[in-house]
Design an enzyme around this catalytic site. Structure first.
Site, PDB file in Angstrom:
ATOM      1  N   ASN A 177       3.279   5.876   1.480  1.00 34.99           N
ATOM      2  CA  ASN A 177       1.873   5.187   1.746  1.00 34.99           C
ATOM      3  C   ASN A 177       1.950   3.702   1.317  1.00 34.99           C
ATOM      4  OD1 ASN A 177      -0.036   7.392   2.732  1.00 34.99           O
ATOM      5  ND2 ASN A 177       1.179   8.556   1.189  1.00 34.99           N
ATOM      6  N   GLU A 178       2.310   2.874   2.070  1.00 33.20           N
ATOM      7  CA  GLU A 178       2.494   1.505   1.834  1.00 33.20           C
ATOM      8  C   GLU A 178       1.259   0.805   1.677  1.00 33.20           C
ATOM      9  OE1 GLU A 178       5.506   0.951   0.844  1.00 33.20           O
ATOM     10  OE2 GLU A 178       7.274   1.234   2.557  1.00 33.20           O
ATOM     11  N   PRO A 179       1.227  -0.472   1.087  1.00 31.84           N
ATOM     12  CA  PRO A 179       0.035  -1.409   0.795  1.00 31.84           C
ATOM     13  C   PRO A 179      -0.743  -1.239   2.102  1.00 31.84           C
ATOM     14  CG  PRO A 179       1.869  -2.454  -0.211  1.00 31.84           C
ATOM     15  CD  PRO A 179       2.523  -1.368   0.580  1.00 31.84           C
TER      16      PRO A 179
END
Ligand code: PGA
Length: 248
Positions: free
Chosen positions: A148-150
């Site tokens: 879950n990236e930025p």
């Protein structure tokens, strides 16, 4: 949020593994499975080593354990050395008595048009088990939990995501160069992780200290997915001294 600081990663991993073993044993005594959410990367290796030791030396059985891994790279078959399927079997599953049918990881070899239904089925299978009893996490330098990236907010569920440039740089040595790192992955979402009864995030070393500070003491924001754990009723960080060094 609970923050537990240990002298070494091994001491932290041993403490967390003892907690997980207690859960597994108490569930087995009730004839019910323990549902574990598992993570890959260098961080959980001492934790898996301790689970294997407890299996070998203390008779800890995984016969009634069900696992769901957080994520898998898109484009990697199971036998690829960098696939998370390979990682989990090499570092844990091949050394314990878990049943193959109780192991769940997202698939890395689907066509694009098959991915949405696969993700929905993965999410549903977790729900069919009630919920994850304890979700094990590492943290990436982008603040990611799972992949879950930025930009990943707390409504996200299992889906395909593009990997952040920093994440691909951090993975480059293992793949023999950044160009070989897959561009996307399938990951549980922040909401999937927040649905676990307990969440345990491990982080070691000075490289993780700035992002640990943001996750624990910074604002709750989609810019740092791990910051949502501040809102989880039962989340704990397991840190060594170096990773905890920037905390107030
Ligand atoms: P690492 O990766 O355990 O290899 O540092 C953590 C992560 O990216 O979640």
């Amino acid at each position: 949020m609970q923050v537990n600081v240990f002298d070494t990663p091994q001491a932290a991993a041993k403490s967390l593994a003892a907690e997980v073993a207690e859960l597994i044993r108490s569930r087995a005594a009730q004839g019910r499975p323990a549902v574990l959410g598992l993570a890959t990367g260098a961080t959980p290796l001492p934790f898996y080593a301790e689970l294997i030791r407890m299996h070998r030396e203390e008779g800890l059985s995984f016969a009634h354990v069900v696992t769901f891994n957080l994520d898998e790279y898109c484009g990697l078959p199971r036998e690829h050395r960098e696939s998370y399927w390979y990682f989990m079997h090499h570092n844990l599953f091949d050394h314990i008595d878990i049943k193959p049918e109780n192991v769940n990881l997202p698939s890395g070899t689907l066509n694009a048009d098959e991915i949405p239904a696969h993700c929905a089925a993965y999410e549903q299978k977790i729900k069919d088990h009630g919920c994850i009893d304890i979700q094990i996490l590492g943290i990436g330098r982008t603040g990611h939990i799972g992949f879950n990236e930025p930009g990943s907010d707390d409504t996200t569920i299992t889906r395909q995501v593009h990997l952040d440039d920093l994440t691909r740089s951090d993975a480059a040595p293992a793949f023999g160069g950044k160009d070989n790192v897959p561009a996307s992955a399938i990951t549980m979402g922040v909401a999937t992780i927040m649905g676990a009864r307990r969440v345990a995030l491990m982080a070691w070393g000075a490289k993780k200290a700035p992002i640990v500070k943001k996750a624990v003491e910074g604002p709750v924001t989609a810019d740092v997915a791990a910051s949502y754990l501040q809102k989880h009723p039962n989340a704990a960080f397991y840190l060594d001294k170096a990773a905890a060094a920037e905390l107030a």
